[in-house]
Design an enzyme around this catalytic site. Structure first.
Site, PDB file in Angstrom:
ATOM      1  N   LYS A  16     -10.414   0.632  -1.127  1.00 29.28           N
ATOM      2  CA  LYS A  16     -10.305   0.372   0.310  1.00 29.28           C
ATOM      3  C   LYS A  16     -11.527   0.929   1.043  1.00 29.28           C
ATOM      4  O   LYS A  16     -11.883   2.095   0.891  1.00 29.28           O
ATOM      5  CB  LYS A  16      -9.022   1.006   0.850  1.00 29.28           C
ATOM      6  CG  LYS A  16      -8.755   0.718   2.328  1.00 29.28           C
ATOM      7  CD  LYS A  16      -7.429   1.345   2.748  1.00 29.28           C
ATOM      8  CE  LYS A  16      -7.116   1.105   4.217  1.00 29.28           C
ATOM      9  NZ  LYS A  16      -5.853   1.773   4.616  1.00 29.28           N
ATOM     10  N   GLU A  55       0.854  -1.186   0.000  1.00 26.03           N
ATOM     11  CA  GLU A  55       0.000   0.000   0.000  1.00 26.03           C
ATOM     12  C   GLU A  55       0.896   1.245   0.000  1.00 26.03           C
ATOM     13  O   GLU A  55       1.940   1.273   0.672  1.00 26.03           O
ATOM     14  CB  GLU A  55      -0.877  -0.008   1.246  1.00 26.03           C
ATOM     15  CG  GLU A  55      -1.821   1.171   1.350  1.00 26.03           C
ATOM     16  CD  GLU A  55      -2.590   1.204   2.665  1.00 26.03           C
ATOM     17  OE1 GLU A  55      -3.694   1.768   2.672  1.00 26.03           O
ATOM     18  OE2 GLU A  55      -2.088   0.657   3.672  1.00 26.03           O
ATOM     19  N   CYS A 111      -4.694  -3.255   4.217  1.00 25.20           N
ATOM     20  CA  CYS A 111      -4.262  -2.736   5.506  1.00 25.20           C
ATOM     21  C   CYS A 111      -5.352  -2.812   6.593  1.00 25.20           C
ATOM     22  O   CYS A 111      -5.694  -3.887   7.054  1.00 25.20           O
ATOM     23  CB  CYS A 111      -3.717  -1.313   5.342  1.00 25.20           C
ATOM     24  SG  CYS A 111      -2.588  -0.815   6.674  1.00 25.20           S
TER      25      CYS A 111
END
Length: 488
Positions: free
Chosen positions: A179, A80, A212
């Site tokens: 995300k 990321e 993440c």
């Protein structure tokens, strides 16, 4: 007559597909990247300057991708923020963004770069995949125009998303994921209106992808595994390590084990921000991992994985996490219980004092049971058994049930729960269990030096986390990290 370049590409791709089809395993790679960061600025840079910085990072990533392909890897995951870093406002990140189409458009940017708006980053990533006959996973920024007919449209007329992309060995865009669970500091990005559960099929299993902070929540992470039955999860991350439970290598390997899937975790590398820790994780433990807080070096990791881990003979059995603990008689409250704080959460602790014993500590509905034997109890090291059953509300809100054996920072009990990286006390055996109200429990064993313990522990189907062999290194923590999503 020499075959044309497209024919060579097709032949190489077909060969790679056949090789993968002929095997129940595949070779995975992840690259931990020391990102070249932009200068901090309040004003947006020019698109040319933004691309120049991204090309510097892609130069490094391309070297890793070539090396991975040469070593036989079928897929590589990069981190990321790995192409442009993270020092941005909403305005200053804009020159780094590209419009990323839905993969349904069936597009190979490498061979058809002008089909959509200029997308030099997607073109280059596509060519890296195509030229090396490898799946390439990267994280970039997506921009999507909107107007006043859309009530949620930002005032600047576009959405900005933290986005993962996957290109197949022909260079075709096969996955795009926005995300969903943004971390607090990601104010440069918008939240998607709905969580996206993105999957794609490969010759070596069904893959899912998320990013993440997503790993701490039900959507899309748990949905991909429990409902959509992916075999392998791709996980670009920029993870800041938090001891004792949330270092990258520790928690990500535990998540793979608890969920029964492969996880390919690629972290950024920045030791000033405690960012390090990448790995290739299987349900039975880490196949390889990297943790380095000493130097600013990136690292390529490569390992073999089962294509369908649930079908593997080594696949752990289904676990009833509270079965054993519920059968153990609940001890009366211990006079020596005390409170201590770990990452803003108040745990109930009891000290581990004897060389060999059975202990229980409870908080609310969670009782944690520990049986252990210490090889040699040191007077200068203190361990505690701890329990936490409650809602964590700092840097995100999520309900936890945690049972943990951990080393305190010093012999002062007020330091229990503070970060510790080293220990000298070795355990001969341990068995930890808890009366969990959730089926989502992630087993962690962390040794001195923030090292994992692959092959040295296992989870029994009655919910006990036990040492398989005598632990080879001193223990920092043995933890059952439970997430009760319905209580968030």
């Amino acid at each position: 007559m020499l075959p044309s370049q497209p024919l060579l590409h097709a032949a190489a791709f077909a060969l790679a597909v056949l090789q993968a089809l002929a095997s129940d395993t595949f070779t995975a790679a992840v690259y931990e990247h020391a990102v070249i960061l932009p200068d901090a600025t309040d004003e947006p840079v020019s698109p040319d300057d933004a691309l120049a910085l991204m090309n510097k990072n892609m130069d490094v990533l391309e070297g890793a991708i070539k090396e991975a392909a040469q070593q036989g890897a079928h897929i590589i995951v990069t981190p990321e923020d790995g192409i442009y870093g993270w020092r941005f406002t909403r305005e200053t990140i804009y020159p780094y963004l590209e419009d990323i189409p839905d993969p349904a458009v069936n597009w190979i940017p490498c061979t058809d770069p002008t089909r959509f708006a200029p997308a030099p980053v997607q073109e280059r990533l596509s060519c890296m995949a195509r030229n090396n006959s490898i799946y390439v996973v990267a994280n970039i920024g997506d921009k999507k125009p909107c107007n006043s007919r859309d009530a949620g449209c930002p005032s600047d007329g576009h959405y900005q998303y933290n986005t993962d992309v996957v290109f197949d060995p022909e260079g075709k865009l096969v996955a795009r994921y926005h995300k969903y669970n943004l971390f607090m500091s990601e104010t440069q990005f918008n939240y998607p209106k709905e969580p996206e559960a993105v999957t794609f099929e490969t010759p070596f299993g069904k893959f899912g992808i998320f990013t993440c902070f997503d790993i701490l929540f039900r959507e899309p992470a748990v949905v991909l595994v429990s409902e959509l039955q992916v075999d392998t999860v791709l996980f670009p991350t920029a993870w800041m390590n938090v001891l004792p439970f949330l270092t990258a290598v520790e928690f990500h390997s535990a998540w793979a084990m608890g969920m029964g899937v492969n996880l390919l975790s690629a972290n950024t590398h920045n030791i000033s921000l405690a960012m390090t820790g990448s790995g290739i994780y299987a349900p039975d433990g880490a196949r390889t991992y990297y943790y380095n807080m000493k130097t600013e070096d990136g690292r390529l990791l490569i390992a073999e994985l089962d294509s369908h881990p649930r079908l593997s003979p080594a696949s752990p059995p289904a676990v009833n996490w509270s079965l054993y603990a519920s059968s153990v008689e609940r001890f009366s409250p211990n006079d020596h219980d005390f409170r201590g704080r770990i990452f803003y959460d108040w745990f109930t602790f009891t000290e581990v004092t004897k060389p060999e014993w059975n202990l229980t500590v409870c908080q609310k509905d969670l009782c944690c049971h520990l049986s252990y034997k210490v090889a040699g109890k040191r007077e200068d090291e203190v361990y505690v058994l701890g329990a936490f059953d409650g809602l964590h509300v700092v840097e995100g809100q999520y309900y936890l049930q945690i049972c943990t054996l951990l080393k305190c920072k010093s012999t002062d009990l007020n330091t229990c729960g503070q970060p510790v990286e080293t220990a000298q006390t070795k355990f001969e055996t341990f068995s930890l269990s808890g009366t969990f109200g959730t089926n989502y429990v992630f087993p962690e064993v962390l040794y001195s030096g923030v090292q994992l313990a692959p092959g040295e522990f296992e989870v029994l189907n009655d919910g006990r986390l036990i040492s398989k062999t005598r632990p080879t290194k001193p223990v920092i923590t043995v933890t059952l990290f439970g997430r009760w999503y319905e209580k968030d």
